[in-house]
Design an enzyme around this catalytic site. Structure first.
Site, PDB file in Angstrom:
ATOM      1  N   SER A 163      51.453  35.284  38.664  1.00 38.23           N
ATOM      2  CA  SER A 163      50.227  35.589  39.408  1.00 38.23           C
ATOM      3  C   SER A 163      48.951  35.347  38.617  1.00 38.23           C
ATOM      4  CB  SER A 163      50.246  37.053  39.883  1.00 38.23           C
ATOM      5  OG  SER A 163      50.363  37.938  38.793  1.00 38.23           O
TER       6      SER A 163
ATOM      7  N   VAL B 221      60.014  14.443  43.844  1.00 34.27           N
ATOM      8  CA  VAL B 221      61.051  13.925  42.952  1.00 34.27           C
ATOM      9  C   VAL B 221      62.423  14.194  43.560  1.00 34.27           C
ATOM     10  CG1 VAL B 221      62.093  14.150  40.660  1.00 34.27           C
ATOM     11  CG2 VAL B 221      59.600  14.297  40.923  1.00 34.27           C
TER      12      VAL B 221
ATOM     13  N   HIS C 206      41.410  36.691  35.478  1.00 25.94           N
ATOM     14  CA  HIS C 206      41.821  37.908  34.780  1.00 25.94           C
ATOM     15  C   HIS C 206      41.613  37.774  33.275  1.00 25.94           C
ATOM     16  CE1 HIS C 206      43.642  39.750  38.307  1.00 25.94           C
ATOM     17  NE2 HIS C 206      44.260  38.617  38.574  1.00 25.94           N
TER      18      HIS C 206
ATOM     19  N   SER D 242      44.019  35.248  44.915  1.00 29.39           N
ATOM     20  CA  SER D 242      42.821  36.081  44.972  1.00 29.39           C
ATOM     21  C   SER D 242      41.596  35.431  44.347  1.00 29.39           C
ATOM     22  CB  SER D 242      43.090  37.429  44.289  1.00 29.39           C
ATOM     23  OG  SER D 242      43.441  37.226  42.937  1.00 29.39           O
TER      24      SER D 242
ATOM     25  N   CYS E  16      34.608  30.402  63.202  1.00 22.49           N
ATOM     26  CA  CYS E  16      35.375  29.741  64.270  1.00 22.49           C
ATOM     27  C   CYS E  16      36.682  29.142  63.751  1.00 22.49           C
ATOM     28  CB  CYS E  16      34.546  28.666  64.958  1.00 22.49           C
ATOM     29  SG  CYS E  16      34.546  27.056  64.136  1.00 22.49           S
TER      30      CYS E  16
END
Length: 466
Positions: free
Chosen positions: A340, A176, A53, A49, A427
């Site tokens: 997140s 790896v 935060h 997003s 586009c």
């Protein structure tokens, strides 16, 4: 092939791995970063997003909260030094009924206070004055003025660029395959057969951090993939802040947020799955986004989508960040389980990792000539603008060639997109991709021209290559 000896090798080229590399590049160390994809910012770091935060809703006393709190003090300098597009727009958590208002009052206001985050209650009229598109069902909202949005592409790339300018080496396009513990450190073997010796390893491999951990016999945590699907629209939405729902036990929920490079983002979903590579979108997932968002902004189904995409978040079995030495070998430092809030917490995570390395024996001596700021590497003079390649975003040929001549040049179309904004318009690249391919071919950074996905050849970028 002769082994190369490094002080520290970071595994993982997302926003966390590159932030750690940037931090370590400020010291007198020989360091490198390994990323199996052909560019940095290829995993969750490119599909999120873009919100910075504050940590108002992070579990108090958790390592996640600690890193977010540390990051709040660092972000102002980071955005200026690294030229990261940043908008301090604030956010509101919208209550659409009295039950949600009670959850905010009993849970999120005390939580924010525990994490030292400024919040305040806004009544219905205040919410609608600032964000007229919000549902008429709103009863009020929790205002979090410290929340912001930034460009996650630029943040990840700028971390890597500053590290390269300070002497770090990037090894891109080869993952790896094996890690062997030696008497004084580790030997790493890459997919292309290259061998690297290092005294310390930082495991910042995202959804694959448990896989990397098991290469030294450490099975102390597992990572499960959680897909988040998004919709990007360029429709005008009459909001001035990030619009957050009241979260569920599983997810922060689907939100609506402005995007720093234009448009608005809707999402994400929270879909637990087994496949760590499946970042496809689905009709069901997009419907979940629309269903969740229309509760906050009723008109979302009328907006045209210019792009739909998904990212995979790393859900850790511990329920929190894992930033500590391995139980098997203290010179192997985990930076894992960053679900997140990786972008938001990346400055604090880097500080925490550097401290963990120092605690287990790495000498951190400041490099006297280390750079803190990204220099102006680009000629933006009017006579050097050249042909417009991307009509939708008015991206010129010189903007693309400047990116190709930077410290971490792109080798894919997606890499050009993340550095310049080309192909991000209406586009979606249908008009400009052929010209971008021609320019990439002119520079011949590697033998074959990759467009997306894993590559067999390693792309090595050594410090100072500008």
């Amino acid at each position: 092939m002769q082994n190369e000896i490094k002080d520290v090798v970071v595994i993982g080229g997302g926003v966390v791995g590159t932030a750690i590399l940037r931090k370590l590049s400020l010291y007198n160390l020989s360091i490198a970063l390994i990323e199996k994809q052909p560019d940095v910012c290829e995993g969750a770091s490119k599909a999120n997003s873009g919100i910075i935060h504050t940590g108002f809703d992070a579990p108090p006393n958790s390592l996640e909260a600690k890193c977010l709190i540390r990051s709040r003090d660092l972000w102002p300098d980071y955005t200026e030094q690294l030229k990261i597009p940043y908008i301090p727009c604030g956010a509101i958590m919208v209550a659409t009924d009295e039950d949600e208002k009670e959850i905010i009052e009993k849970k999120y206001i005390p939580n924010a206070k525990a994490n030292e985050v400024e919040v305040e209650w806004m009544d219905r009229q205040e919410v609608l004055e600032m964000n007229p598109a919000v549902t008429d069902n709103v009863v009020g909202a929790l205002s979090i003025p410290g929340e912001a949005i930034c460009d996650p592409f630029t943040a990840t790339r700028a971390y890597a660029e500053l590290a390269v300018i300070n002497g770090a080496e990037l090894l891109l396009g080869s993952g790896v395959t094996k890690i062997t513990v030696t008497d004084d450190g580790f030997e790493i073997i890459l997919e292309n057969g290259r061998e690297i010796k290092t005294n310390y390893i930082v495991n910042a491999a995202g959804v694959y951090s448990d896989h990397i951990s098991r290469m030294i016999g450490d099975d102390s945590f597992t990572i499960s993939p959680r897909k988040g699907q998004f919709i990007l629209t360029e429709e005008e939405i009459d909001i001035s802040q990030v619009i957050l729902p009241v979260p569920t036990a599983k997810s922060k929920g689907t939100l609506i947020s402005p995007v720093v490079f234009g448009g608005f983002l809707l999402g994400p979903t929270a879909e637990d799955q087994e496949d760590k590579e499946d970042n496809s979108t689905s009709e069901e997932g997009i419907e979940q986004v629309l269903h969740g968002c229309e509760k906050l902004i009723p008109g979302v189904r009328d907006y045209d989508s210019i792009r739909q995409f998904a990212g995979i978040r790393a859900v850790c079995s511990t329920g929190d960040y894992v930033i500590r030495p391995s139980e098997i070998n203290k010179q192997f430092i985990h930076a894992a389980g960053i679900r997140s809030t990786g972008l938001s917490a990346s400055p604090g995570i880097a500080e925490e990792v550097a401290e963990q390395l120092e605690l287990v024996g790495l000498a951190l001596n400041k490099k006297e000539d280390a750079k803190l700021e990204i220099p102006n590497l680009f000629d933006e003079s009017e006579e050097n603008v050249g042909e417009i390649i991307c009509l939708c975003r008015t991206i010129t040929r010189s903007e693309i060639t400047n990116a190709l001549e930077g410290p971490v040049p792109p080798t894919t179309i997606d890499g050009v997109k993340r550095r310049t904004g080309a192909t991000l318009g209406e586009c979606q690249g249908n008009c400009c991709i052929p010209k971008i391919i021609d320019i990439l071919d002119e520079y011949k950074l590697i033998d074959e021209l990759p467009l997306k996905g894993l590559q067999n050849s390693t792309i090595a970028l050594k410090g100072g290559n500008q």
